[in-house]
Design a protein around this motif. Structure first.
Motif, PDB file in Angstrom:
ATOM      1  N   LEU A  90       0.838  -1.214   0.000  1.00 30.43           N
ATOM      2  CA  LEU A  90       0.000   0.000   0.000  1.00 30.43           C
ATOM      3  C   LEU A  90       0.869   1.258   0.000  1.00 30.43           C
ATOM      4  O   LEU A  90       2.035   1.215   0.392  1.00 30.43           O
ATOM      5  N   THR A  91       0.276   2.365  -0.432  1.00 26.50           N
ATOM      6  CA  THR A  91       0.991   3.640  -0.381  1.00 26.50           C
ATOM      7  C   THR A  91       1.004   4.149   1.060  1.00 26.50           C
ATOM      8  O   THR A  91       0.312   3.615   1.936  1.00 26.50           O
ATOM      9  N   VAL A  92       1.768   5.227   1.246  1.00 29.17           N
ATOM     10  CA  VAL A  92       1.829   5.887   2.549  1.00 29.17           C
ATOM     11  C   VAL A  92       0.416   6.295   2.994  1.00 29.17           C
ATOM     12  O   VAL A  92      -0.011   5.989   4.115  1.00 29.17           O
ATOM     13  N   GLY A  93      -0.306   6.935   2.093  1.00 26.90           N
ATOM     14  CA  GLY A  93      -1.655   7.414   2.420  1.00 26.90           C
ATOM     15  C   GLY A  93      -2.597   6.267   2.748  1.00 26.90           C
ATOM     16  O   GLY A  93      -3.370   6.341   3.711  1.00 26.90           O
ATOM     17  N   GLU A  94      -2.515   5.186   1.973  1.00 24.47           N
ATOM     18  CA  GLU A  94      -3.398   4.029   2.221  1.00 24.47           C
ATOM     19  C   GLU A  94      -3.074   3.367   3.558  1.00 24.47           C
ATOM     20  O   GLU A  94      -3.976   2.915   4.269  1.00 24.47           O
ATOM     21  N   ASN A  95      -1.796   3.342   3.898  1.00 25.58           N
ATOM     22  CA  ASN A  95      -1.404   2.783   5.186  1.00 25.58           C
ATOM     23  C   ASN A  95      -2.000   3.599   6.331  1.00 25.58           C
ATOM     24  O   ASN A  95      -2.585   3.043   7.259  1.00 25.58           O
ATOM     25  N   ILE A  96      -1.828   4.926   6.240  1.00 27.66           N
ATOM     26  CA  ILE A  96      -2.311   5.791   7.327  1.00 27.66           C
ATOM     27  C   ILE A  96      -3.837   5.743   7.417  1.00 27.66           C
ATOM     28  O   ILE A  96      -4.411   5.738   8.505  1.00 27.66           O
ATOM     29  N   ALA A  97      -4.500   5.662   6.241  1.00 30.76           N
ATOM     30  CA  ALA A  97      -5.965   5.687   6.216  1.00 30.76           C
ATOM     31  C   ALA A  97      -6.584   4.344   6.617  1.00 30.76           C
ATOM     32  O   ALA A  97      -7.784   4.283   6.905  1.00 30.76           O
ATOM     33  N   TYR A  98      -5.763   3.291   6.641  1.00 30.45           N
ATOM     34  CA  TYR A  98      -6.302   1.938   6.850  1.00 30.45           C
ATOM     35  C   TYR A  98      -7.250   1.820   8.061  1.00 30.45           C
ATOM     36  O   TYR A  98      -8.380   1.331   7.923  1.00 30.45           O
ATOM     37  N   ARG A 112      -8.532  13.963   4.245  1.00 29.25           N
ATOM     38  CA  ARG A 112      -8.205  15.139   5.073  1.00 29.25           C
ATOM     39  C   ARG A 112      -7.335  14.743   6.258  1.00 29.25           C
ATOM     40  O   ARG A 112      -6.340  15.383   6.567  1.00 29.25           O
ATOM     41  N   ARG A 113      -7.726  13.652   6.908  1.00 30.91           N
ATOM     42  CA  ARG A 113      -6.989  13.188   8.092  1.00 30.91           C
ATOM     43  C   ARG A 113      -5.562  12.765   7.708  1.00 30.91           C
ATOM     44  O   ARG A 113      -4.609  13.051   8.424  1.00 30.91           O
ATOM     45  N   VAL A 114      -5.433  12.105   6.553  1.00 29.68           N
ATOM     46  CA  VAL A 114      -4.106  11.675   6.090  1.00 29.68           C
ATOM     47  C   VAL A 114      -3.212  12.899   5.878  1.00 29.68           C
ATOM     48  O   VAL A 114      -2.057  12.928   6.332  1.00 29.68           O
TER      49      VAL A 114
END
Ligand code: ATP
Length: 343
Positions: A90-98, A112-114
């Motif tokens: 996953l990308t950085v954003g997808e990891n954080i949003a998981y 927004r949160r990412v």
């Protein structure tokens, strides 16, 4: 009370007691580092706070609610454990949003949160990068951001920086502490690195053999260690035998000025290396012989043999003692900084 309380928390594995009757109060917004040698029970204690292990007895209370038997996913925690790696595909954003995605948070709110979290960890604009293209330090920051995505009540980290090289680890310690202060989030970190604990913590909890030996501010732990174990484990110290004979206090069998006679007749005196000064031999000071000088550039360590016990005195180049190996010297112990401990 707002914050975390551990009330008589005990964990047994068969006949073995890994955590032994631990009581601790962590006020809301504070940063606690649990510190101790390998096997002292710090990870087991953190796992119980996380809900990954259940205490054999005792209670864990978060913001007034008994969570001892509440499952992990209902505790509202952010966790960074060594074993909880990022998703490599996953990308950085997808990891954080998981964590937001699995909770059904709307896409725009996730994005927004990412962005918010990426700016918090100083990686703005990194959302679309693959995580396997990041450096170790960047990856660690992404793991921290992912743990914080749900705005947890409690942030738990187990040896979060141990995989990083020494320089990066030191920089990340400062970063993690600043982040915690910015967010005001109650944080508990397990570490075996005392420098790390001293850098980050409001309260350092020193554990050994499943028990808390001392819980206090970093400087109090350093200056006023509760016992020999803490004195020896935190920083380096000289532990010298102290005896009382006919009302006189003797250190290594010699009288030393200014050290009050303790209640017991046999104790130890803990003296930090920076609190030992060398001078000409004289009354009221220990006499010894210089055996080795280690000049590390920034500090100079002078080893002195006093009646078969080796003491270490540390000084800066500016206050370098004018001594050489083999020389007789007087050892001055500042009674204000020396701590008398039960033997
Ligand atoms: P380290 O820094 O090495 O991780 P630690 O202080 O975190 O050490 P713990 O992992 O909490 O120590 O382990 C404390 C003690 O409990 C150790 O002696 C360990 O072998 C034991 N222990 C931990 N988990 C289990 C288990 N599941 N079954 C049996 N014994 C265990």
């Amino acid at each position: 009370m707002s914050g975390l309380s551990l009330n008589g928390v005990t964990k047994q594995f068969g006949p073995f007691t890994a955590v032994d009757d631990v009581a601790l109060t962590v006020p809301h917004g504070t940063f606690v580092c649990m510190l101790g040698p390998s096997g002292c029970g710090k990870t087991t204690l953190l796992r119980m706070i996380a809900g990954l292990d259940t205490p054999t007895s005792g209670a864990i209370v978060l913001d007034g609610e008994d969570i001892t038997r509440v499952p992990t996913h209902k505790r509202n925690l952010g966790m960074v454990f060594q074993s909880l790696a990022l998703f490599p595909h996953l990308t950085v954003g997808e990891n954080i949003a998981y964590p937001l995605r699995i909770r059904g948070v709307a896409r725009e709110a996730q994005a927004r949160r990412v962005e918010e979290l990426l700016s918090l960890i100083h990686l703005p604009g990194y959302a679309d990068r693959p995580v396997n293209k990041l450096s170790g330090g960047q990856r660690q920051r992404v793991a921290i951001a992912r743990a914080l995505a749900i705005s947890p009540k409690l942030f738990l980290l187990d040896e979060p920086l141990s995989a990083l090289d020494a320089k990066l680890r030191e920089a990340m310690q400062v970063e993690l502490r600043k982040l915690q202060q910015q967010l005001g989030i109650t944080t508990i970190v397990v570490t075996h690195d005392q420098r790390e604990a001293m850098t980050m913590a409001d309260t350092v909890v020193v554990m050994n053999g499943g028990k808390i030996r001392q819980a206090a501010s970093p400087i109090e732990i350093y200056r006023k260690p509760a016992d020999r174990f803490v004195a020896d484990f935190i920083g380096s110290t000289n532990l010298l035998p102290l005896t009382v004979e006919s009302g006189r206090t003797l250190v290594l069998g010699q009288p030393v000025e200014g050290i009050a006679a303790p209640g017991q007749t046999a104790c130890s005196l803990s003296v930090r290396p920076e609190d030992i000064h060398l001078s000409a031999p004289g009354a009221g000071r220990l006499s010894g012989r210089v055996t080795f000088i280690r000049d590390l550039g920034g500090t100079i360590e002078t080893f002195v043999d006093v009646r078969g016990t080796e003491l270490i005195a540390v000084s800066t180049p500016r206050e370098r003692p004018v001594v050489s190996v083999g020389q007789e010297v007087g050892v001055i112990i500042d009674p204000q900084t020396a701590v008398v401990l039960a033997a």
